[in-house]
Structures are given as structure tokens and as C-alpha cells.
Design a protein around this motif. Structure first.
Motif, PDB file in Angstrom:
ATOM      1  N   GLY A   1       3.580 -42.803  -6.858  1.00  0.00           N
ATOM      2  CA  GLY A   1       3.546 -41.372  -7.148  1.00  0.00           C
ATOM      3  C   GLY A   1       2.289 -40.988  -7.908  1.00  0.00           C
ATOM      4  N   ARG A   2       1.904 -41.837  -8.868  1.00  0.00           N
ATOM      5  CA  ARG A   2       0.696 -41.541  -9.637  1.00  0.00           C
ATOM      6  C   ARG A   2      -0.540 -41.619  -8.748  1.00  0.00           C
ATOM      7  NH1 ARG A   2       3.510 -44.576 -13.746  1.00  0.00           N
ATOM      8  NH2 ARG A   2       2.198 -46.427 -13.519  1.00  0.00           N
ATOM      9  N   TYR A   3      -0.576 -42.589  -7.834  1.00  0.00           N
ATOM     10  CA  TYR A   3      -1.721 -42.685  -6.925  1.00  0.00           C
ATOM     11  C   TYR A   3      -1.800 -41.463  -6.017  1.00  0.00           C
ATOM     12  CZ  TYR A   3      -4.484 -43.933  -2.869  1.00  0.00           C
ATOM     13  OH  TYR A   3      -5.405 -43.905  -1.843  1.00  0.00           O
ATOM     14  N   LEU A   4      -0.648 -41.017  -5.518  1.00  0.00           N
ATOM     15  CA  LEU A   4      -0.629 -39.873  -4.609  1.00  0.00           C
ATOM     16  C   LEU A   4      -0.845 -38.541  -5.324  1.00  0.00           C
ATOM     17  CD1 LEU A   4       2.396 -40.880  -2.325  1.00  0.00           C
ATOM     18  CD2 LEU A   4      -0.035 -41.131  -1.815  1.00  0.00           C
ATOM     19  N   GLY A   5      -0.751 -38.557  -6.646  1.00  0.00           N
ATOM     20  CA  GLY A   5      -0.897 -37.308  -7.391  1.00  0.00           C
ATOM     21  C   GLY A   5       0.355 -36.465  -7.376  1.00  0.00           C
ATOM     22  N   VAL A   6       1.508 -37.106  -7.180  1.00  0.00           N
ATOM     23  CA  VAL A   6       2.795 -36.403  -7.143  1.00  0.00           C
ATOM     24  C   VAL A   6       3.485 -36.592  -8.487  1.00  0.00           C
ATOM     25  CG1 VAL A   6       5.039 -36.237  -6.014  1.00  0.00           C
ATOM     26  CG2 VAL A   6       2.989 -36.741  -4.659  1.00  0.00           C
ATOM     27  N   THR A   7       3.755 -35.505  -9.180  1.00  0.00           N
ATOM     28  CA  THR A   7       4.336 -35.598 -10.517  1.00  0.00           C
ATOM     29  C   THR A   7       5.849 -35.786 -10.495  1.00  0.00           C
ATOM     30  OG1 THR A   7       4.452 -33.174 -10.606  1.00  0.00           O
ATOM     31  CG2 THR A   7       2.494 -34.231 -11.538  1.00  0.00           C
ATOM     32  N   ALA A   8       6.510 -35.335  -9.438  1.00  0.00           N
ATOM     33  CA  ALA A   8       7.965 -35.489  -9.337  1.00  0.00           C
ATOM     34  C   ALA A   8       8.309 -36.925  -8.933  1.00  0.00           C
ATOM     35  CB  ALA A   8       8.520 -34.509  -8.300  1.00  0.00           C
ATOM     36  N   PRO A   9       9.544 -37.383  -9.198  1.00  0.00           N
ATOM     37  CA  PRO A   9       9.952 -38.716  -8.759  1.00  0.00           C
ATOM     38  C   PRO A   9       9.799 -38.872  -7.245  1.00  0.00           C
ATOM     39  CG  PRO A   9      11.535 -37.817 -10.323  1.00  0.00           C
ATOM     40  CD  PRO A   9      10.586 -36.712 -10.004  1.00  0.00           C
ATOM     41  N   VAL A  10       9.318 -40.045  -6.821  1.00  0.00           N
ATOM     42  CA  VAL A  10       9.105 -40.336  -5.402  1.00  0.00           C
ATOM     43  C   VAL A  10      10.044 -41.446  -4.974  1.00  0.00           C
ATOM     44  CG1 VAL A  10       7.462 -41.199  -3.684  1.00  0.00           C
ATOM     45  CG2 VAL A  10       6.693 -39.601  -5.451  1.00  0.00           C
ATOM     46  N   THR A  11      10.666 -41.284  -3.822  1.00  0.00           N
ATOM     47  CA  THR A  11      11.543 -42.299  -3.261  1.00  0.00           C
ATOM     48  C   THR A  11      11.194 -42.475  -1.781  1.00  0.00           C
ATOM     49  OG1 THR A  11      13.862 -43.018  -3.066  1.00  0.00           O
ATOM     50  CG2 THR A  11      13.386 -40.716  -2.546  1.00  0.00           C
ATOM     51  N   ILE A  12      11.911 -43.370  -1.119  1.00  0.00           N
ATOM     52  CA  ILE A  12      11.717 -43.556   0.317  1.00  0.00           C
ATOM     53  C   ILE A  12      13.079 -43.516   0.997  1.00  0.00           C
ATOM     54  CG2 ILE A  12      11.776 -46.095   0.247  1.00  0.00           C
ATOM     55  CD1 ILE A  12       9.509 -45.989   2.397  1.00  0.00           C
ATOM     56  N   PHE A  13      13.169 -42.773   2.093  1.00  0.00           N
ATOM     57  CA  PHE A  13      14.404 -42.631   2.862  1.00  0.00           C
ATOM     58  C   PHE A  13      14.325 -43.454   4.135  1.00  0.00           C
ATOM     59  CE2 PHE A  13      15.042 -38.969   0.155  1.00  0.00           C
ATOM     60  CZ  PHE A  13      16.421 -38.815   0.094  1.00  0.00           C
ATOM     61  N   MET A  14      15.478 -43.901   4.584  1.00  0.00           N
ATOM     62  CA  MET A  14      15.610 -44.652   5.827  1.00  0.00           C
ATOM     63  C   MET A  14      16.707 -44.012   6.674  1.00  0.00           C
ATOM     64  SD  MET A  14      16.538 -48.701   6.294  1.00  0.00           S
ATOM     65  CE  MET A  14      16.231 -49.555   7.845  1.00  0.00           C
ATOM     66  N   ILE A  15      16.421 -43.829   7.942  1.00  0.00           N
ATOM     67  CA  ILE A  15      17.407 -43.212   8.835  1.00  0.00           C
ATOM     68  C   ILE A  15      18.521 -44.200   9.169  1.00  0.00           C
ATOM     69  CG2 ILE A  15      17.760 -42.380  11.205  1.00  0.00           C
ATOM     70  CD1 ILE A  15      16.573 -40.251   9.519  1.00  0.00           C
ATOM     71  N   ASP A  16      19.743 -43.736   9.092  1.00  0.00           N
ATOM     72  CA  ASP A  16      20.896 -44.523   9.543  1.00  0.00           C
ATOM     73  C   ASP A  16      20.938 -44.448  11.071  1.00  0.00           C
ATOM     74  OD1 ASP A  16      23.375 -45.547  10.230  1.00  0.00           O
ATOM     75  OD2 ASP A  16      24.414 -44.631   8.535  1.00  0.00           O
ATOM     76  N   PRO A  17      20.839 -45.586  11.778  1.00  0.00           N
ATOM     77  CA  PRO A  17      20.847 -45.545  13.253  1.00  0.00           C
ATOM     78  C   PRO A  17      22.073 -44.856  13.832  1.00  0.00           C
ATOM     79  CG  PRO A  17      20.224 -47.729  12.461  1.00  0.00           C
ATOM     80  CD  PRO A  17      20.692 -46.962  11.268  1.00  0.00           C
ATOM     81  N   ALA A  18      23.165 -44.827  13.069  1.00  0.00           N
ATOM     82  CA  ALA A  18      24.387 -44.173  13.553  1.00  0.00           C
ATOM     83  C   ALA A  18      24.367 -42.674  13.312  1.00  0.00           C
ATOM     84  CB  ALA A  18      25.613 -44.789  12.876  1.00  0.00           C
ATOM     85  N   ARG A  19      23.338 -42.173  12.621  1.00  0.00           N
ATOM     86  CA  ARG A  19      23.296 -40.746  12.273  1.00  0.00           C
ATOM     87  C   ARG A  19      21.959 -40.112  12.657  1.00  0.00           C
ATOM     88  NH1 ARG A  19      26.171 -40.327   6.292  1.00  0.00           N
ATOM     89  NH2 ARG A  19      27.920 -41.713   6.723  1.00  0.00           N
ATOM     90  N   ARG A  20      21.373 -40.577  13.725  1.00  0.00           N
ATOM     91  CA  ARG A  20      20.111 -39.988  14.161  1.00  0.00           C
ATOM     92  C   ARG A  20      20.323 -38.544  14.600  1.00  0.00           C
ATOM     93  NH1 ARG A  20      18.706 -45.516  16.556  1.00  0.00           N
ATOM     94  NH2 ARG A  20      17.024 -46.208  15.197  1.00  0.00           N
ATOM     95  N   ARG A  21      19.259 -37.750  14.473  1.00  0.00           N
ATOM     96  CA  ARG A  21      19.334 -36.334  14.833  1.00  0.00           C
ATOM     97  C   ARG A  21      19.176 -36.163  16.341  1.00  0.00           C
ATOM     98  NH1 ARG A  21      14.620 -33.630  12.103  1.00  0.00           N
ATOM     99  NH2 ARG A  21      13.669 -35.705  12.228  1.00  0.00           N
ATOM    100  N   GLU A  22      20.086 -35.439  16.963  1.00  0.00           N
ATOM    101  CA  GLU A  22      19.938 -35.129  18.381  1.00  0.00           C
ATOM    102  C   GLU A  22      18.930 -34.000  18.566  1.00  0.00           C
ATOM    103  OE1 GLU A  22      23.933 -34.308  19.752  1.00  0.00           O
ATOM    104  OE2 GLU A  22      24.048 -36.312  20.625  1.00  0.00           O
TER     105      GLU A  22
END
Length: 375
Positions: A252-273
Motif C-alpha cells: 500500500g505504501r509503495y502504491l501510494g494508497v493510504t487506506a488498507p489494501v487487501t487482495i480478493f480471490m473469486i470463488d469458482p462456484a460464484r463466478r459472475r454470469e
């Protein structure tokens, strides 16, 4: 003042050898416990896994500005390059081939970084799922955070032909995410020296972390402290697995983002149609789905069209030519007329016929052209 003979005695070869042997004998365990060059995950993974992708020196886009890629009457157009982006908006991986799934190319846009919305930091709303928390996050894209282009992603797949003497055969599929980072003070100096020693004079200090691309089980989700949450991508809300605590705060500090940064992963059973202009299930046999793609499973770019656009773009020292990879395509084609793709309704790809009988050749792959990308 010592005589010449005394000096020679002081530097007796046997004594010097014994001294050096003693120093080395004590230094080896120290270097094993505290290596001057830190052991990277790729050093361990290459013992049991193979890194996916084509090296830049062998890229099919090395000469992408060559007139050889222009339309030539009587010569068939071709697929020039294939790209996947395991982490949205980060660097892509050029591949020789890829499986095409209902969600697009395999391993494409599995993950996405997101920052927490200001209003969600103080108020966490419980979801209906046991043990899960739902917070509001915004997916980070290159439009908002250009430094994502410097985040390198390596994809490692298990290799049945490799065995580690210490670990044996190791399964699992992983991405290693690396970004430029140097701490301050003496620690930063040591990181700079290590980068030069391990990667050459052009090496820069980096920080990395590793994620499995195999979706975790319910037990693994609970043990790791993950939770499902909502992430906003433009005007869409995506419900995905929040891999909290996996992202180092330095990113986050490298990207210049002050808010907390996380990473999301798609659930294969819940993909968007995907509906909109996409073919329907009753016509195609399956409804297209996506992970963290913006709108559709695949994105195609015509090299000749990129060159035509380039002729209208002002160049400077920061833009010597318009790189087709700036448009984040999955499929890059060449040998077509400029903007030929604007009139397509469908497209077929087939392998060149290489002997045998016509029955042995693979049938062409047909793709529906659902829309024109705004970019």
C-alpha cells in the motif's frame, strides 16, 4: 623493525592456509543461518515447479512495430501473442498456449487488489454467513493506481519431472507477487546490495509474497482467517473471498494508497454470469462467466489497428511507440487490415494444416464478438 626473514615467517603459507580454513569453517554455518543474499520463493519453487510464460527475450511481440504484421493480401492473419493476467491490473504473462474456459483464458484475472472504503473502516457489517464479515472495498485498477504496472506476477505449476531432495514432489499451484521495495537505513542498504548480488547490476530490491491459486476449502478459509466480502468494480459489486493478512503493508505504501489494501480471490462456484451482448445459454450451451474481468471473458486487439492509432499519437521520450500491451489484451492478432475487427460479429481460429488427412485436423474454434472495448 622486523627483518625480511621474520616477515616471511609471519606469512608462512601453511599458517595462512590454516587460518583461512578456520575462518571459512566458522563462516559457512553463519552464511547458512544468515545468508547475505536472501533465499527467494522462486529459488525453492524451481526445484519442484515450472514457471509459466515466455521470457521477454523470446516474446512474440519483440518486433511488434514491424511492417511484417500489416495486412498482406493472400496471406492469412494469425494470433501473434497470448497474454494472461493472474492479478488484475498487474503485469501480464505471455504464454505460448492456453486453455479457453467459459470464464476466458485459464488463470486470467483470478485475483484483484482492493482498498477499503473510508466509510467501511469504522463500521463492519455482519453477513449472513457464519464467521464471515462483509466490508466495502474498491477494486484497484491501473486507471486509479498506475504503479500497479510495476507489480510482477509469476505463475508456478507443479512439474512431475522434478523432485526436490529435501521435499520430494510438491504439488500446488502458486503465484508469487513481487514489487519494488527498499527499507530505510542500514536494512535498505543491505537489501540494495543483495539485489545487486542476486540479480546483477540492474537488480532492484523487491518484496514478495505467495498465494495458492487453488481455491481453499471451508476448513482452510477458517484456519487462515479469510472471509467473504463485497468489492466494487466500477458499477458492479463482486462477492469474493477476502484473503486478508496476506498482503504486506509495504505494498500500500509503495502504491501510494493510504487506506488498507487487501487482495480478493473469486470463488469458482460464484463466478459472475455475463449477459448484456453475450450469447445466451440456450444458443451457446453455456452462459459466459467472468472472474475480475471488466465485462467479458476475452479481450482481443489487432496490431495493425494499434499502429494506425499510434500514427495519431504524439511521441516523446516517455512514449517511443504505442505498445499493444497497454490495452491489456488476451489475444493479439496480426496480418489484418486496420480496424477490420470493428465489423466482426464472430471470429474463427484454426491450426495450420500440417499433413495427414482432413479428418485428423482440429475443428476451428469459434468466438462470438459481443462488443467493442471502449479503451
Amino acid at each position: 623493525m622486523p627483518s625480511a626473514a621474520q616477515v616471511v615467517e609471519l606469512f608462512d603459507p601453511v599458517a595462512v592456509i590454516l587460518l583461512l580454513t578456520t575462518v571459512v569453517a566458522f563462516a559457512i554455518p553463519v552464511f547458512i543461518l544468515f545468508p547475505p543474499i536472501p533465499v527467494e520463493r522462486s529459488d525453492a519453487l524451481q526445484q519442484t515447479h515450472t514457471k509459466v510464460g515466455i521470457s521477454p527475450s523470446h516474446s512474440n511481440l519483440r518486433a511488434q512495430t514491424s511492417p511484417d504484421h500489416n495486412h498482406q493480401p493472400g496471406k492469412a492473419a494469425r494470433i501473434q501473442s497470448l497474454y494472461i493476467y493472474p492479478v488484475k491490473s498487474c503485469r501480464g504473462i505471455e504464454v505460448e498456449r492456453s486453455r479457453v474456459l467459459p470464464k476466458g483464458l485459464e488463470f486470467d484475472r483470478l485475483f484483484a487488489f482492493a482498498r477499503q472504503k473510508p466509510e467501511a473502516r469504522d463500521a463492519v457489517v455482519r453477513s449472513g454467513e457464519e464467521g464471515a464479515q462483509r466490508a466495502q472495498w474498491d477494486v484497484l485498477t491501473l486507471r486509479q493506481v498506475p504503479l500497479l504496472a510495476n507489480v510482477q506476477v509469476d505463475l508456478w505449476l507443479p512439474d512431475a519431472g522434478k523432485t526436490s531432495r529435501q521435499l520430494g514432489r510438491v504439488g500446488g499451484r502458486f503465484v508469487v507477487i513481487r514489487f519494488p521495495w527498499k527499507d530505510s537505513g542500514v536494512k535498505g542498504v543491505m537489501q540494495w546490495i543483495s539485489a545487486k548480488l542476486s540479480r546483477g547490476l540492474g537488480g532492484v530490491p523487491e518484496k514478495e509474497f505467495m498465494l495458492s491459486i487453488d481455491f481453499p476449502s471451508a476448513e482452510e478459509i477458517k484456519a487462515a482467517g479469510y472471509c467473504y466480502g463485497d468489492a466494487r468494480l466500477f458499477n458492479k459489486t463482486i462477492h469474493a473471498l477476502n484473503l486478508r493478512n496476506e498482503v504486506p503493508p509495504e505494498l500500500g505504501r509503495y502504491l501510494g494508497v493510504t487506506a488498507p489494501v487487501t487482495i480478493f480471490m473469486i470463488d469458482p462456484a460464484r463466478r459472475r454470469e455475463v449477459f448484456r451482448n453475450a450469447p445466451r445459454k440456450e444458443d451457446a450451451g453455456q452462459q459466459p462467466v467472468i472472474d475480475f474481468q471488466d465485462a467479458y471473458p476475452l479481450h482481443l486487439v489487432n496490431l495493425t489497428s494499434v499502429r494506425a492509432l499510434e500514427s495519431k499519437v504524439q511521441k516523446d521520450q516517455d512514449l517511443e511507440f504505442l505498445d499493444a500491451r497497454r490495452f491489456r489484451p488476451n489475444i493479439i492478432v496480426s496480418g489484418l487490415k486496420e480496424y477490420d475487427e470493428d465489423d466482426w460479429r464472430s471470429i474463427k481460429f484454426s491450426r495450420p494444416f500440417q499433413g495427414g488427412t482432413a479428418e485428423d485436423s482440429e475443428p476451428p474454434s469459434r468466438f462470438d464478438v459481443s462488443c467493442r472495448t471502449v479503451r
